[in-house]
Design an enzyme around this catalytic site. Structure first.
Site, PDB file in Angstrom:
ATOM      1  N   ILE A  32      54.202  45.018  23.351  1.00  0.00           N
ATOM      2  CA  ILE A  32      54.644  46.250  23.287  1.00  0.00           C
ATOM      3  C   ILE A  32      56.344  46.415  23.487  1.00  0.00           C
ATOM      4  O   ILE A  32      56.867  46.982  22.727  1.00  0.00           O
ATOM      5  CB  ILE A  32      54.064  47.339  24.186  1.00  0.00           C
ATOM      6  N   TYR A 184      45.748  45.054  38.948  1.00  0.00           N
ATOM      7  CA  TYR A 184      46.512  45.267  37.573  1.00  0.00           C
ATOM      8  C   TYR A 184      46.769  46.866  37.649  1.00  0.00           C
ATOM      9  O   TYR A 184      47.800  47.286  37.637  1.00  0.00           O
ATOM     10  CB  TYR A 184      45.947  44.781  36.373  1.00  0.00           C
ATOM     11  N   LYS A 188      50.298  48.907  37.976  1.00  0.00           N
ATOM     12  CA  LYS A 188      50.864  49.815  37.177  1.00  0.00           C
ATOM     13  C   LYS A 188      51.054  51.394  37.601  1.00  0.00           C
ATOM     14  O   LYS A 188      51.895  51.947  37.479  1.00  0.00           O
ATOM     15  CB  LYS A 188      49.977  49.990  35.895  1.00  0.00           C
TER      16      LYS A 188
END
Length: 322
Positions: A32, A184, A188
């Protein structure tokens, strides 16, 4: 009657010009982050790719120039897992001001064992959150130096994976019960909580910088247009992923919320931007900040813990630049 015309509707394929502006995209060499950088390069701005891999950064710059022949793009070595190196990396930018940073780079591990940085921090939490926390501290003077006519921005890229997670403030680094996917998602979530809290503190200090949080929804490699050698996609992968396109999108579209958060003058700090359709695909739009990412008591404790772990405090410079 006012002669001032309303701004045109936001068009992801026709971005406004940003000549003279400087944007830093962490992890801009792949995924991204690459497409954020490529799209920002079409505006005439100078785009700096923050990457720990010089060869990958060179490949990404070549790809961007192939897509945008007049692109103003360069790279700086940036390793978010190496906290002591970040001040020097910011010094090597060689710019008088910065109009936006997109805190995008991230590590996602699928399998055990738990891995640590040389500083002894869990790798995903260190890279995704602690590195960006410390980087923002060193970038703040450059962001505050942006021309007053435009508000500089810290754009933090979260993840839909964080929506179902909650932070364990007593075990931020997953020492007791390490599960990669959960670690993870929590890393985030920590990023997103930091982005919201940063904007609170900027407003309280009267700062001219805004902090915006975004997430890309569901973004798959198989739905992403090819950008060899940065990203290759076979015809088989494309057709195999076609049914998924009803629900999710490619990484080029996953970049849209971050790009809008950088460029759109109507975007304000403290907001969350994501894809329009179920938060998974489509053009960017604002959505309510998830309550667990906006909890001020959790965010304050996370901030204090992050400051202790990194040895720096972005809040320490806010009063001086407000």
């Amino acid at each position: 009657m006012s002669s001032t015309s309303a701004p045109p509707p936001w068009n992801v394929h026709r971005l406004p010009r940003a000549d003279g502006r400087v944007f830093l995209v962490t992890g801009g060499n792949a995924g991204i982050g690459y497409f954020v950088a490529e799209q920002l390069a079409t505006t005439g701005a100078t785009v700096v790719l923050g990457s720990r891999d010089t060869a990958k950064a060179e490949a990404a710059m070549a790809s961007i120039r192939a897509q945008v022949p007049d692109a103003r793009v360069r790279a700086v070595r940036l390793d978010l897992a190496d906290l002591p190196s970040l001040e020097a990396s910011v010094g090597s930018l060689g710019v008088a001001h910065l109009d936006a940073v997109v805190n995008n780079a991230g590590v996602a591990l699928d399998d055990p064992p738990r891995r640590e940085t040389t500083d002894g921090h869990e790798l995903m939490f260190a890279t995704n959150h602690l590195g960006h926390f410390a980087l923002t501290r060193w970038l703040m003077p450059l962001l505050a130096a942006a021309p007053a006519a435009r508000v500089a921005r810290v754009v933090t890229t979260g993840s839909f994976a964080a929506k179902s997670e909650r932070l364990d403030l007593d075990d931020l680094q997953s020492r007791k019960d390490y599960r990669p996917k959960r670690a993870y998602g929590r890393s985030k979530l920590a990023q997103m909580s930091f982005g919201v809290e940063l904007d609170r503190r900027l407003r309280a200090a009267g700062g001219t910088v805004a902090s915006v949080v975004v997430h890309p929804g569901g973004a798959l490699d198989s739905l992403t247009p090819p950008r060899p050698p940065v990203h290759a996609r076979t015809a088989g992968a494309r057709w195999g992923a076609a049914p998924a396109a009803l629900l999710v999108q490619g990484k080029h579209a996953g970049a849209w919320p971050a790009v809008r958060a950088v460029l759109d003058p109507s975007v304000h700090g403290g907001l969350l931007w994501g894809p329009r359709v179920f938060g998974l695909r489509g053009e960017p739009r604002p959505e309510p900040v998830w309550s667990h990412a906006a909890d001020p008591s959790v965010a304050a404790r996370l901030w204090d813990a992050s400051s202790e772990l990194t040895g720096v405090d972005p809040g320490a410079v806010l009063g001086a630049i407000g």
